[in-house]
Design a protein around this motif. Structure first.
Motif, short mmCIF file in Angstrom:
data_model
loop_
_atom_site.label_atom_id
_atom_site.label_comp_id
_atom_site.label_asym_id
_atom_site.label_seq_id
_atom_site.Cartn_x
_atom_site.Cartn_y
_atom_site.Cartn_z
N GLY A 63 2.05 4.83 -36.79
CA GLY A 63 2.33 3.76 -36.16
C GLY A 63 3.79 2.37 -36.97
O GLY A 63 3.86 3.25 -38.10
N ALA A 236 -1.37 -5.58 -34.27
CA ALA A 236 -1.13 -4.35 -33.19
C ALA A 236 -1.68 -4.37 -31.74
O ALA A 236 -0.81 -2.93 -31.75
N THR A 241 0.65 -0.99 -37.27
CA THR A 241 -0.31 -0.58 -38.34
C THR A 241 -0.50 -0.69 -39.79
O THR A 241 -1.62 -1.05 -40.41
N ALA A 267 -4.86 -3.83 -39.22
CA ALA A 267 -3.52 -2.93 -39.90
C ALA A 267 -4.00 -3.64 -40.92
O ALA A 267 -4.66 -4.48 -41.90
N ASP A 523 -2.60 6.64 -38.39
CA ASP A 523 -1.91 5.47 -38.06
C ASP A 523 -0.99 5.96 -36.98
O ASP A 523 0.18 6.79 -36.51
N THR A 547 -3.23 1.11 -29.41
CA THR A 547 -2.83 1.22 -31.24
C THR A 547 -3.60 1.84 -31.78
O THR A 547 -5.01 1.41 -31.34
N CYS A 549 -4.74 2.07 -36.08
CA CYS A 549 -4.78 2.25 -37.15
C CYS A 549 -6.48 2.32 -38.05
O CYS A 549 -7.73 2.44 -37.59
N SER A 554 -7.26 -0.45 -32.75
CA SER A 554 -6.69 -1.45 -32.69
C SER A 554 -5.80 -2.35 -32.18
O SER A 554 -6.39 -3.56 -31.74
#
Length: 557
Positions: A63, A236, A241, A267, A523, A547, A549, A554
């Motif tokens: 992330g 996000a 993240t 995040a 992440d 994404t 997290c 997210s």
């Protein structure tokens, strides 16, 4: 054997782990990565409840850690008129008129992202009056160090004839003592921001470092929490993240804690104590109280914490407020506008360092960078050497003698590639006129890297767009503007490291994030492209597909 909650397979994984730089799959259980390896390595971790994400042979990476943002202000500006890159009075006027038609009845009109040179002449309130005259109209510069206001806004704020302000802030007046409309630095432009629906609460962490006064009502708090939620969701959607916020107050921490308590933090956010030049120097001690309440080691601390002091030592090149070692080429008598003396900087850093706090200092000019490095050196001499990882934000200019000092002092260079003057598409003026013969040591990313300094990348959103992929492309495509300028373009892997592992290191969290590694926080971002096969001129077009997290999805495209 623990079953995976999420399996990412059929991937080209770039782990940022030197021991295992590439893999095919990642397995996640709870909020931790439990396996990084081949498809066979993770196959046995699939259970009935496991969600499988097919990465389609595209890049999967840690992330993104966005190391320099203004989250609250950026979130509010998602609803304002964006003028980034726009030039010419008529084009801007048309955009303003169109934006206003879409929002009938709004009491104040806000725009941002304009450049100082956008109209080919100094921007004035009379120009803004030609666009909007019946309600307050406030137009912000992309650098967020200058705003312009129309006559209505200036009159309602009671500043048509100026006002005494702290050093470095100015309501620019004409030869008759009447405001031109240009408002330099926060203490000036917050006077018109107070007319907006938020009353400028989104910028208090930058402008005053204080909480709202009078305190925000329950309805205002919910409005502001909504802005934070929207800003984090936007981050996000871009694969981010973690974020290091660059302004702060207790109010922001309280709002984010509410989001965290509600289970709505998508995040990780780190908020600093902002030591303003209007504060007594001893007030920096308050940062230790802020850390004690919002410690990284507390429950939830990996999602929201405070471990840092933020300081501005100077301004920006555009307004001649960046601190220089020598006068500006076109204003030889002007060396900028320092916000702290050398003695004040030394004491602030010394006090913060004594508490084990990290200090992040905004320093644009070579004089600002020198003053900051001197203060960090002074703290070592006073308190003893430790793993402080103090930071310098921006470093748009640096004297050659100071380049090796970052490595020597253990200072992290926190840089924003999208601001680079050599980035294709970036305007060369007024920067070239401000730096003159010092251009070879301006935006010197690779020069700093080659001395062994840790380089972390970010955007400075909303000064620049938040997209890390724009920043990545900028880092990889910068070109020398003169034969005496060394190349500063970054490799793909150095660029990705700057947006991931280096950000984790800068936050003292390299033992748990910034790398895809077993036992680390989950992440992760799945992209729609193979970064290693994407032309560097096309990186800005890359988008996240998913994404993740803290083990939760997210964002999904």
């Amino acid at each position: 054997m623990t079953a995976a909650d999420i399996l990412i397979t059929n991937a080209r994984v770039l782990t940022m782990d030197p021991a295992r730089p590439r893999a095919e799959a990642v397995a996640i259980a709870g909020n931790r990565i439990i396996r990084v390896g081949s498809a066979d390595d993770v196959a046995g971790l699939k259970a009935r409840h496991t969600r499988v994400i097919d990465a389609a042979q595209k890049t999967v990476m840690p992330g993104i850690i966005e190391g320099h943002v203004h989250l609250f202000g950026g979130a509010v500006e998602l609803e304002t008129l964006m003028l980034n890159g726009m030039t010419g009075f008529e084009a801007v006027a048309e955009a303003v008129a169109r934006f206003r038609r879409q929002r009938p009845g709004e009491p104040v009109l806000l725009a941002t992202g304009i450049a100082h040179e956008a109209f080919g002449e100094p921007i004035t309130r009379q120009m803004l009056d030609r666009m909007v005259s019946d309600i307050p109209f406030i137009m912000g510069c992309f650098d967020h160090h200058t705003m312009w206001a129309n006559t209505k806004a200036l009159e309602m704020a009671g500043i048509m004839k100026g006002r005494e302000l702290p050093v470095g802030n100015e309501i620019v007046l004409d030869h008759n003592g009447i405001a031109t409309g240009e408002l330099r630095e926060p203490a000036a432009y917050m006077l018109v921001q107070a007319l907006t629906p938020t009353g400028g609460r989104e910028w208090l962490g930058m402008t005053t470092g204080e909480n709202p006064d009078p305190p925000a009502t329950p309805a205002q708090r919910e409005l502001d929490i909504g802005f934070f939620k929207k800003g984090i969701a936007h981050a996000a959607s871009l694969g981010i993240t973690s974020m290091h916020n660059m302004d702060g107050n207790w109010y922001q921490l309280e709002l984010l804690q509410t989001l965290l308590d509600r289970g709505e933090m998508l995040a990780r956010v780190e908020i600093p104590f902002h030591q303003k030049n209007t504060f007594e120097i001893a007030r920096v001690e308050e940062a230790a109280d802020m850390r004690a309440k919002y410690a990284r080691t507390r429950p939830g601390g990996e999602m929201l914490h405070c471990d840092r002091v933020k300081v501005f030592v100077d301004g920006v090149l555009e307004t001649y407020t960046a601190l220089m070692l020598e006068g500006y080429p076109d204003q030889p008598e002007n060396m900028g506008a320092p916000l702290f003396t050398a003695e004040e900087m030394n004491e602030i850093v010394r006090r913060a360092d004594r508490h084990g706090l990290q200090v992040a200092t905004h320093a644009i000019g070579d004089g600002g960078v020198r003053r900051t490095l001197d203060a960090y050196d002074n703290a070592i001499r006073a308190n003893g050497r430790r793993d402080s990882r103090h930071r310098i934000e921006h470093i748009e200019m640096i004297d050659p003698a100071d380049i090796p000092r970052l490595k020597e002092l253990g200072v992290v260079a926190s840089l924003q590639p999208i601001a680079g003057v050599g980035v294709p598409g970036s305007p060369h003026e007024p920067i070239l006129s401000r730096v003159g013969d010092k251009l070879p040591w301006s935006y010197a990313w690779q020069t700093l890297r080659e001395t062994g300094a840790v380089i972390a990348f970010s955007s400075d959103w909303p000064v620049a767009p938040l997209s890390p992929f724009l920043g990545m492309q900028a880092a990889m495509t910068a070109v020398p503007l003169r034969p005496d300028c060394p190349p500063q373009a970054q490799s793909l892997m150095d660029t990705l490291h700057g947006f991931t592992a280096a950000g984790a290191y800068m936050e003292f969290m390299e033992d748990r994030k910034g790398t895809l590694k077993e036992g680390y926080l989950a992440d992760v971002v799945v992209l729609d492209a193979d970064m290693e096969k994407t032309a560097k001129t096309e990186v800005a077009n890359v988008r996240p597909v998913t994404t993740i997290c803290d083990g939760r999805v997210s964002f999904e495209a």
